[in-house]
Scaffold this motif. Sequence first.
Motif, PDB file in Angstrom:
ATOM      1  N   GLY A  37      45.008  44.539  25.144  1.00  0.00           N
ATOM      2  CA  GLY A  37      45.157  45.811  25.823  1.00  0.00           C
ATOM      3  C   GLY A  37      46.118  46.780  25.218  1.00  0.00           C
ATOM      4  O   GLY A  37      46.292  47.867  25.736  1.00  0.00           O
ATOM      5  N   SER A  52      46.044  49.528  29.841  1.00  0.00           N
ATOM      6  CA  SER A  52      45.185  48.414  30.234  1.00  0.00           C
ATOM      7  C   SER A  52      45.909  47.082  30.142  1.00  0.00           C
ATOM      8  O   SER A  52      45.556  46.143  30.848  1.00  0.00           O
ATOM      9  CB  SER A  52      43.927  48.387  29.356  1.00  0.00           C
ATOM     10  N   HIS A  53      46.900  46.977  29.270  1.00  0.00           N
ATOM     11  CA  HIS A  53      47.616  45.712  29.123  1.00  0.00           C
ATOM     12  C   HIS A  53      48.303  45.326  30.421  1.00  0.00           C
ATOM     13  O   HIS A  53      48.107  44.232  30.956  1.00  0.00           O
ATOM     14  CB  HIS A  53      48.631  45.818  27.982  1.00  0.00           C
ATOM     15  N   HIS A  68      45.775  44.617  33.185  1.00  0.00           N
ATOM     16  CA  HIS A  68      45.131  43.316  33.027  1.00  0.00           C
ATOM     17  C   HIS A  68      46.067  42.203  33.492  1.00  0.00           C
ATOM     18  O   HIS A  68      45.647  41.286  34.221  1.00  0.00           O
ATOM     19  CB  HIS A  68      44.754  43.120  31.555  1.00  0.00           C
ATOM     20  N   THR A  90      45.591  39.524  36.877  1.00  0.00           N
ATOM     21  CA  THR A  90      45.622  38.063  36.864  1.00  0.00           C
ATOM     22  C   THR A  90      46.624  37.541  37.886  1.00  0.00           C
ATOM     23  O   THR A  90      46.395  36.516  38.534  1.00  0.00           O
ATOM     24  CB  THR A  90      45.974  37.547  35.459  1.00  0.00           C
ATOM     25  N   SER A 102      39.980  40.098  33.641  1.00  0.00           N
ATOM     26  CA  SER A 102      40.857  40.686  34.654  1.00  0.00           C
ATOM     27  C   SER A 102      40.624  42.185  34.695  1.00  0.00           C
ATOM     28  O   SER A 102      39.775  42.724  33.980  1.00  0.00           O
ATOM     29  CB  SER A 102      42.326  40.362  34.348  1.00  0.00           C
ATOM     30  N   SER A 103      41.380  42.864  35.527  1.00  0.00           N
ATOM     31  CA  SER A 103      41.241  44.303  35.711  1.00  0.00           C
ATOM     32  C   SER A 103      41.643  45.051  34.452  1.00  0.00           C
ATOM     33  O   SER A 103      42.490  44.619  33.675  1.00  0.00           O
ATOM     34  CB  SER A 103      42.102  44.756  36.894  1.00  0.00           C
ATOM     35  N   SER A 104      41.021  46.208  34.261  1.00  0.00           N
ATOM     36  CA  SER A 104      41.294  47.028  33.087  1.00  0.00           C
ATOM     37  C   SER A 104      41.258  48.487  33.501  1.00  0.00           C
ATOM     38  O   SER A 104      40.956  48.817  34.651  1.00  0.00           O
ATOM     39  CB  SER A 104      40.265  46.737  31.995  1.00  0.00           C
ATOM     40  N   TYR A 161      36.746  46.205  34.189  1.00  0.00           N
ATOM     41  CA  TYR A 161      37.240  44.860  33.903  1.00  0.00           C
ATOM     42  C   TYR A 161      36.975  44.530  32.455  1.00  0.00           C
ATOM     43  O   TYR A 161      36.041  45.060  31.846  1.00  0.00           O
ATOM     44  CB  TYR A 161      36.558  43.838  34.820  1.00  0.00           C
ATOM     45  N   TYR A 219      40.356  39.800  27.720  1.00  0.00           N
ATOM     46  CA  TYR A 219      41.406  39.844  26.712  1.00  0.00           C
ATOM     47  C   TYR A 219      41.804  38.409  26.364  1.00  0.00           C
ATOM     48  O   TYR A 219      41.544  37.479  27.122  1.00  0.00           O
ATOM     49  CB  TYR A 219      42.656  40.573  27.218  1.00  0.00           C
ATOM     50  N   MET A 261      48.115  36.954  28.468  1.00  0.00           N
ATOM     51  CA  MET A 261      47.188  36.594  29.533  1.00  0.00           C
ATOM     52  C   MET A 261      47.547  35.248  30.155  1.00  0.00           C
ATOM     53  O   MET A 261      47.230  34.977  31.321  1.00  0.00           O
ATOM     54  CB  MET A 261      45.763  36.517  28.983  1.00  0.00           C
TER      55      MET A 261
END
Length: 908
Positions: A26, A412-413, A416, A420, A574-576, A586, A589, A594
């Motif tokens: 991300g 996004s990092h 994400h 999680t 996971s979400s993005s 989503y 990654y 993660m």
Amino acid sequence: MLIRADECRRFIIAFLVLSLTACGGGGGGGGGGAADDSGPDGEEEAPTVVEAPFGISGTITIPHNAQIDGDTMGAQGLLQSATNNLLQSAQPIANPVMLSGYVSRQSGSYKLDAARGYARDEVDYFVVELLAGQSVRLQLYPADEGRDNLADSQQFAALTLYDYQSMAAVNQLDDLNTEVASSGRYYIEVASRGAPALYTLSISQQISTLSDPGIDSEAEFADGEVLVKFKVQMPALRSAFNDTQAVSSEVVPDLTGAEVVAGNNSTGWRLQIADATASAFSVKDDQRSGLRLQKGIRQRTLEYIAELRQRDDVAWAEPNYLRRAYLEPADELYPLQWHYPLINLASAWDSSTGSGVSVAVIDTGIVTTHSEFAGQLLPGYDFVSTESSARDGDEADGTEIDDDPSDTGATSHGTHVAGTVAAANDNRGVVGVAFDAEIMPIRVLGSDGQGLDSDIIEGIRFAAGLDNASGQRPERRADIINLSLGGPSSSAALKAAIDEAEAAGVLVIAAAGNEATSRASYPAAYDTVVSVSAVDQSKQLAPYSNYGAIDVAAPGGNIVQDLNSDGNPDGVLSSSNSDDGSGAAYAWYQGTSMAAPHVSGVAALMISVKKLAGEILTPSEFRDYLRAGELTENIGSKSFYGAGLIDAARALQALDGDISPYVAISPAAISITGLSSETSFTVLSGGALPVSVRSLQSNVPWLTVIAEDVDERGLGRYSLRAEREGFSTGEVRAALLSVTAQVDGGGSADLQQQVNVLVKQPDPRELSSVGALFVGLIRREVQDAAEAQQAESIELYKIVEAQRVEGEYRYQFNDVESGEYFIFASTNMDQDSRLSDYGEAEGEYPVLGAKQRILIGPVEATGQQIDGIDFTVSNLTTLTSPSATSATFKQTKRIPPEMMTQSLRQAL
């Protein structure tokens, strides 16, 4: 594959880790490499440029089941010589497979690049052997729509399956995800509906319907009820391939002795047996009649199911089993989160979901408007103090926590990571490990994925409820701090902040880093921080993961694998970020970034249990549990995995939580499709009582179970060997692996679990390929400028075509000037001037989504050849919740016109 420490001695290269950076996925490279004397704000003096040229080379690894559509775009807009647009020339493909392709009903010029044209390719046909229960899925990506909505991508192409013998269609044209009812040979048609589109066609293992162990007559089920699915025949293949659509009938095939209660052709029917009544089975009115009546209905149910299973038009028939009330999320994408069964999470949710616990995600900030965080967020703060890195227009006053939602790179990092930890259990999208916990979003990494120690320190102090630069304190401090970031240099100031946070009662968890080295990465290497390495789906150390001073391992993913054959890369889902920051996007990654939030989520489950009991779990107590092995499964070397793989059920059991005994096989699905005829799996148990294995066997004679490292209770590591002498080339078979265990001293019924096994006889002709793969160099200043301007594309410094050698690709750059670069690879199946589109195969060094700068030179000699710059590529896909209205946007790489030489045009 990343550079190992011993390789660094063979060439002159330094990674410019000028600050702490995100450790995977991300945006922002993972910390590591040589330290730099310049400041961490990205404003250091540029390296001296020398005339001596350099060479850069490396190997690119691709997914083992990757294949390419035979007639994607070729040289100068022409189709390649191989065609698959007729049934008689249908392209044979592997099973399982992840295939990339291109279709278009028309030819023309791209709206986004009028100088580039695209060709007509109306339909692609493939032929393949499929097994009952497998799933065929088509994902579409418009080739000429820029940032337009992808949610309506069905308008660009249609997926149809045809029985090879009868030519009858077996799915609806509008159904882009089709489950196969019976084993056999099929044609797959991907037909364009208009504008050019890239697509990914995947054939996966469908666990729920491949499992058919027969009827468990001892299990609990609803007497008199049957679940059945019929093999519904669609109209025959439409003539002349016109637009006439086949429509499924909702008429139930003939039934005798039962009536329909509910259901449909797609999911199956629920039946009530007509004569399963009291009068049918009651023999006399005495005290035993109830017992005999119960037995009669049950027997009639089993007999009726056996009758249905003899019918040729029945795909499957089974009892309506009764299940115990496990807390199992209904979120749409939860079945794709393979990393949760790996840590036995579902069993833990019966005892804790993380309520009352707050986790500070100190990262790139998050998209606060993402639907997964509705009601999950506590007030946070933006501590990024460098305006050029913050890029939020507020001159680092800290008032914005979600960054610019249209800038997906770094944001996004954090999004994400936060997903999680605690994505909502809301029947849509994904779910987090501790979905009832709250997130405190703290932004310390800028849009380039990097951040100053001073900003990170202030973020830690804020999360811990200590004095900090914002002049504010949260109403209540965080219970846990997640740091999915790191760098190679120790800092007394950073360590002091972490020690103060622990003294305040905050547990600090950090990613170990993505450099595949034993070199320490900070803050993970501090004694008061829980250091997390990453494993893949087979519970092996991920190829990028750091090792050495590791406390615990957790799922971090490996996007070049698809070990469970679900048709998706084995990254962490996971979400993005999405286009406008409001939709539910989503992404998969990989990275230790993660892995860390899995551990943070499990810790949140434990802390929640303690809080509800009016107690506390201190950071030192958590580490004591960890070191004692009470929270983990022992999977090997402490250097790689520390105390082992985090196990959510065991973690709550350590707190005397009410965890029911269970037995599990990991991974949750097994494939043997390569040259090796063996693979390994583990059998483990958990819960309040000890469990012993009674039997472990396959349901076919050609699949053998071999004990490798097993304890006295039959728990541990096993090998599974496939004897494939009777298989024909390319043949695929399914089998079932079953374990039966008893609860020692518990008096409970036997525990059972079954997993599906997919076995294939390899075909030497099926070499993995992603097609023509291009490798590009981007100057650091060009990348930085493009990010600052939020440009949709980036111009390249150099580009070469990699050469495929036995399933891998080799590349080499010559005459590279000294300087700072990013390196990536991408296909270009639609023949525009933009690489790294969705639907293409893409990767970057060292990990996709976590690019790392490479410093080349200067040197005293006349140049150096730098080898070993290795990385991976995988199909670039994105997911949206079915109810979402926006799509993920990503930055593409643009080939400058002057670089489009005649030779390169031929290659493209």
